[in-house]
Design a protein around this motif. Structure first.
Motif, PDB file in Angstrom:
ATOM      1  N   GLY A  81      40.189  35.216  32.701  1.00  0.00           N
ATOM      2  CA  GLY A  81      40.638  34.747  34.014  1.00  0.00           C
ATOM      3  C   GLY A  81      42.089  35.009  34.367  1.00  0.00           C
ATOM      4  N   PHE A  82      42.841  35.692  33.532  1.00  0.00           N
ATOM      5  CA  PHE A  82      44.243  35.938  33.860  1.00  0.00           C
ATOM      6  C   PHE A  82      44.344  37.056  34.895  1.00  0.00           C
ATOM      7  CE2 PHE A  82      44.244  34.030  29.663  1.00  0.00           C
ATOM      8  CZ  PHE A  82      45.142  32.996  29.859  1.00  0.00           C
ATOM      9  N   ARG A  83      45.168  36.832  35.927  1.00  0.00           N
ATOM     10  CA  ARG A  83      45.290  37.796  37.022  1.00  0.00           C
ATOM     11  C   ARG A  83      46.746  37.926  37.448  1.00  0.00           C
ATOM     12  NH1 ARG A  83      40.692  38.174  35.719  1.00  0.00           N
ATOM     13  NH2 ARG A  83      38.782  37.996  36.941  1.00  0.00           N
ATOM     14  N   THR A  84      47.159  39.176  37.744  1.00  0.00           N
ATOM     15  CA  THR A  84      48.429  39.344  38.461  1.00  0.00           C
ATOM     16  C   THR A  84      48.114  39.250  39.961  1.00  0.00           C
ATOM     17  OG1 THR A  84      48.044  41.699  38.139  1.00  0.00           O
ATOM     18  CG2 THR A  84      49.803  40.687  36.805  1.00  0.00           C
ATOM     19  N   ALA A  85      49.166  39.201  40.778  1.00  0.00           N
ATOM     20  CA  ALA A  85      48.975  38.924  42.209  1.00  0.00           C
ATOM     21  C   ALA A  85      47.997  39.904  42.878  1.00  0.00           C
ATOM     22  CB  ALA A  85      50.318  38.966  42.919  1.00  0.00           C
ATOM     23  N   ASP A  86      48.112  41.195  42.528  1.00  0.00           N
ATOM     24  CA  ASP A  86      47.314  42.213  43.225  1.00  0.00           C
ATOM     25  C   ASP A  86      45.812  42.073  42.976  1.00  0.00           C
ATOM     26  OD1 ASP A  86      48.084  42.911  40.547  1.00  0.00           O
ATOM     27  OD2 ASP A  86      47.200  44.880  40.851  1.00  0.00           O
ATOM     28  N   ILE A  87      45.427  41.416  41.892  1.00  0.00           N
ATOM     29  CA  ILE A  87      43.987  41.271  41.608  1.00  0.00           C
ATOM     30  C   ILE A  87      43.551  39.806  41.666  1.00  0.00           C
ATOM     31  CG2 ILE A  87      43.610  43.398  40.289  1.00  0.00           C
ATOM     32  CD1 ILE A  87      44.112  41.840  37.721  1.00  0.00           C
ATOM     33  N   SER A  88      44.408  38.949  42.259  1.00  0.00           N
ATOM     34  CA  SER A  88      44.099  37.516  42.250  1.00  0.00           C
ATOM     35  C   SER A  88      43.250  37.094  43.443  1.00  0.00           C
ATOM     36  CB  SER A  88      45.401  36.704  42.256  1.00  0.00           C
ATOM     37  OG  SER A  88      46.035  36.870  43.505  1.00  0.00           O
ATOM     38  N   GLY A  89      43.086  38.013  44.401  1.00  0.00           N
ATOM     39  CA  GLY A  89      42.307  37.678  45.602  1.00  0.00           C
ATOM     40  C   GLY A  89      42.893  36.481  46.335  1.00  0.00           C
ATOM     41  N   GLY A  90      44.200  36.336  46.265  1.00  0.00           N
ATOM     42  CA  GLY A  90      44.859  35.230  46.963  1.00  0.00           C
ATOM     43  C   GLY A  90      44.910  33.947  46.134  1.00  0.00           C
ATOM     44  N   GLY A  91      44.329  33.961  44.928  1.00  0.00           N
ATOM     45  CA  GLY A  91      44.345  32.759  44.077  1.00  0.00           C
ATOM     46  C   GLY A  91      45.582  32.711  43.174  1.00  0.00           C
TER      47      GLY A  91
END
Ligand code: NAD
Length: 357
Positions: free
Chosen positions: A329-339
């Motif tokens: 579940g770790f995401r940087t901003a570009d793949i966070s879908g706004g989360g």
């Protein structure tokens, strides 16, 4: 075993993401007992500011004297008005020419954990897809004769596409070698219904194919292939194609994977030395904010281990660590879908934690 790596960090987010990849390489080095040594080769706008040229001779020498090159990104608005030969982008074109890297390998794979980031319907992507585009990089229309001439209709421009059998054969061999290491399927993409160069391309590919009887080959026109990669991306394994068609179709495929910050690439030539780089640019809009996604560059380092140094296992250790990080579940901003999202450094640390022997 010692491996000498040239670091062409470049501009914008280039230095941030290359530094992340170095941390990953060092972790691999300590786990597997490899020694990676680094030398910086200034390129792009950074080199222009310091040395008056985007690809100084000293940087070329450092790259030639290394076993492989890790490239960040070059360019930015600050240098947009410079004449062509001084523009940062000349660094990557010049380096490819200097090192004769005639094959561009671009994996277009969709991580299961990022399925929702793809603009393609889930019913089409299923469990994801894994395409490798093998693009000819130093010939064809981008390098042919060009110019202007006066015609009865006024000023006209022309760009000529020329391919020799030699050029087609050497890129075809790379394509088939890659297919042998994957699902043994190769789609050669051309425009043989119209172009003479494509008809020669097809003939040479068929000739080389005879030496790789295990590989299932088919030919497809570029217009049809552009539709088919959207209609059913799972149907493709290796796509072998010319410089211009490869430029276009690899961007199309990167789009359907969902994020530009995830995709790596390699440019390789007759020896094992290659230029390994993310497909994205210098992202001037996010530079210095600490939010760049380092995964494309980390995966570029992983490709370097596999293709330049033959360290298949080490390369897989990195790929698995990235996959696990995303699955958890770790995401940087570009793949966070706004989360919620984490920083470049935090993402690097999460990947590092999951690199296991
Ligand atoms: P870009 O790839 O730099 O950025 C496009 C968008 O994607 C931006 O919104 C950016 O913030 C985002 N993005 C890119 N990489 C990211 C990452 N790792 N993490 C998070 N977000 C990311 O393309 P551009 O804006 O068209 O070009 C910017 C500069 O880069 C230009 O000067 C261009 O010429 C140059 N460029 C260089 C290369 C290269 O060095 N090989 C390739 C493409 C563009």
């Amino acid at each position: 075993m010692e491996y000498k790596i040239a670091l062409a960090k470049g501009d914008g987010i280039g230095p941030e993401i290359v530094d992340s990849a170095i941390e990953v390489l060092d972790k691999i080095g300590s786990l597997m007992d490899y020694k990676f040594t680094y030398r910086e080769a200034p390129v792009g706008g950074d080199a222009y500011e310091k040395f008056g040229h985007p690809l100084p001779q000293e940087s070329i020498d450092i790259c030639k004297d290394s076993d492989s090159i890790l490239f960040g990104a070059v360019g930015g608005p600050r240098w947009d008005e410079l004449p062509r030969e001084k523009r940062p982008e000349m660094a990557i074109l010049g380096l490819r020419r200097q090192l004769e890297t005639f094959a561009n390998l671009r994996p277009g794979n969709l991580f299961k954990a990022l399925k929702e980031a793809s603009p393609i319907k889930e019913s089409i992507i299923g469990d994801g897809f894994d395409i490798l585009v093998v693009r000819e990089l130093t010939g064809g229309i981008y390098f042919g004769e060009r110019g202007y001439k006066e015609t009865e209709y006024g000023k006209s421009a022309y760009d000529m596409e020329i391919y020799s059998e030699f050029e087609i054969e050497r890129i075809a061999r790379i394509g088939f070698d890659m297919a042998m290491k994957r699902d043994k399927k190769l789609t050669s993409v051309d425009k043989a219904n119209v172009l003479e160069t494509s008809r020669l391309w097809r003939k040479v590919v068929d000739r080389v194919a005879k030496e790789y009887s295990e590989v299932k080959v088919n030919h497809m026109y570029i217009d049809n292939a552009s539709m088919q990669v959207i209609r059913d991306p799972k149907a493709f394994d290796v796509i072998l194609t010319s410089n211009m068609f490869g430029d276009i179709i690899s961007d199309e495929i990167s789009m359907i994977t969902g994020s530009i910050g995830m995709l790596a690439s390699a440019s390789i030539g007759k020896d094992k030395k290659g230029i390994f780089e993310p497909i994205h640019g210098s992202a001037p809009d996010i530079v210095g904010k600490g939010i760049a996604n380092p995964i494309a560059t980390i995966l570029s380092a992983s490709m370097m281990l596999k293709y330049s140094f033959g360290l298949e296992k080490a390369s897989q250790m990195i790929e698995r660590a990235v996959e696990k990080t995303l699955e958890e579940g770790f995401r940087t901003a570009d793949i966070s879908g706004g989360g919620d999202f984490i920083s470049t450094d935090e993402m690097t640390k999460e990947v590092l934690k999951r690199i296991k022997k």
